[in-house]
Design a protein around this motif. Structure first.
Motif, PDB file in Angstrom:
ATOM      1  N   SER A 103      -9.104  10.041  -0.793  1.00  0.00           N
ATOM      2  CA  SER A 103      -8.019  10.071   0.202  1.00  0.00           C
ATOM      3  C   SER A 103      -6.666  10.082  -0.479  1.00  0.00           C
ATOM      4  N   ILE A 104      -6.529   9.259  -1.515  1.00  0.00           N
ATOM      5  CA  ILE A 104      -5.277   9.205  -2.275  1.00  0.00           C
ATOM      6  C   ILE A 104      -5.015  10.555  -2.941  1.00  0.00           C
TER       7      ILE A 104
ATOM      8  N   LEU B 107       4.361   9.724  -3.912  1.00  0.00           N
ATOM      9  CA  LEU B 107       4.430   8.816  -2.776  1.00  0.00           C
ATOM     10  C   LEU B 107       4.459   7.380  -3.273  1.00  0.00           C
ATOM     11  N   LYS B 108       5.375   6.603  -2.714  1.00  0.00           N
ATOM     12  CA  LYS B 108       5.397   5.178  -3.011  1.00  0.00           C
ATOM     13  C   LYS B 108       4.300   4.514  -2.185  1.00  0.00           C
ATOM     14  N   LYS B 109       3.900   3.325  -2.605  1.00  0.00           N
ATOM     15  CA  LYS B 109       2.749   2.672  -1.996  1.00  0.00           C
ATOM     16  C   LYS B 109       2.835   2.542  -0.471  1.00  0.00           C
ATOM     17  N   PRO B 110       3.962   2.108   0.114  1.00  0.00           N
ATOM     18  CA  PRO B 110       3.993   2.009   1.577  1.00  0.00           C
ATOM     19  C   PRO B 110       3.744   3.355   2.268  1.00  0.00           C
ATOM     20  N   ARG B 111       4.319   4.412   1.724  1.00  0.00           N
ATOM     21  CA  ARG B 111       4.122   5.741   2.311  1.00  0.00           C
ATOM     22  C   ARG B 111       2.685   6.220   2.098  1.00  0.00           C
ATOM     23  N   LEU B 112       2.149   5.936   0.927  1.00  0.00           N
ATOM     24  CA  LEU B 112       0.762   6.287   0.634  1.00  0.00           C
ATOM     25  C   LEU B 112      -0.186   5.575   1.596  1.00  0.00           C
ATOM     26  N   MET B 113       0.122   4.318   1.915  1.00  0.00           N
ATOM     27  CA  MET B 113      -0.677   3.567   2.879  1.00  0.00           C
ATOM     28  C   MET B 113      -0.604   4.225   4.256  1.00  0.00           C
TER      29      MET B 113
ATOM     30  N   LEU C 269      -4.819   3.609   4.819  1.00  0.00           N
ATOM     31  CA  LEU C 269      -5.547   2.590   4.059  1.00  0.00           C
ATOM     32  C   LEU C 269      -4.684   1.343   3.946  1.00  0.00           C
ATOM     33  N   SER C 270      -5.330   0.198   3.853  1.00  0.00           N
ATOM     34  CA  SER C 270      -4.600  -1.061   3.662  1.00  0.00           C
ATOM     35  C   SER C 270      -4.133  -1.160   2.211  1.00  0.00           C
TER      36      SER C 270
END
Length: 137
Positions: free
Chosen positions: A14-15, A27-33, A38-39
């Motif tokens: 997914s990533i 993508l930064k982590k919040p946007r990637l989430m 995904l959590s």
């Protein structure tokens, strides 16, 4: 090879798909989430699985920076710079283990074969990381 759960492998995929859609940006982590739904913990496990799967499946290397977040990188010089920075971080962490744990252990038990062995091995790792982080090109 380390064992990973099938869920972690799905999270890694997914990533990968999310980053392919925005490449070459990242993508930064919040946007990637948000994009992958995904959590935070699933992202962490997915990123770890990605690093394991990347070599097996010939996926592009994944790098992280404050500016762009996670993104694919296929530039040799940029990858070398990232690897040197990674080696510097690990060198610093291992130095802390040596000074905070191994040296006091060796002082308490100077005749311990175990601690002598561990100190020798960790010192070799530390030296290798120092050569990676600070190459004399």
């Amino acid at each position: 090879m380390r064992r990973r759960s099938p869920a972690a492998a799905r999270h890694a995929d997914s990533i990968r798909l999310a980053l392919m859609e925005v490449a070459p940006a990242g993508l930064k982590k919040p946007r990637l989430m948000a994009v992958t739904e995904l959590s935070r913990s699933q992202i962490v496990r997915g990123l770890a699985a990605y690093r394991e799967l990347a070599g097996e499946k010939r996926w592009p290397p994944l790098v992280w920076s404050f500016q762009t977040g996670y993104r694919f990188c296929e530039d040799a010089e940029e990858l070398e710079q990232w690897e040197r920075q990674w080696a510097e971080v690990k060198y610093t962490q291992i130095t802390g283990v040596i000074t905070g744990i191994l040296d006091p252990h060796a002082r308490l038990f100077p005749k311990s074969r175990w601690v002598s062995y561990v100190v020798a091995q960790i010192n070799a790792i530390q030296s290798s990381l120092d050569m990676i982080a600070h190459p004399q090109l």
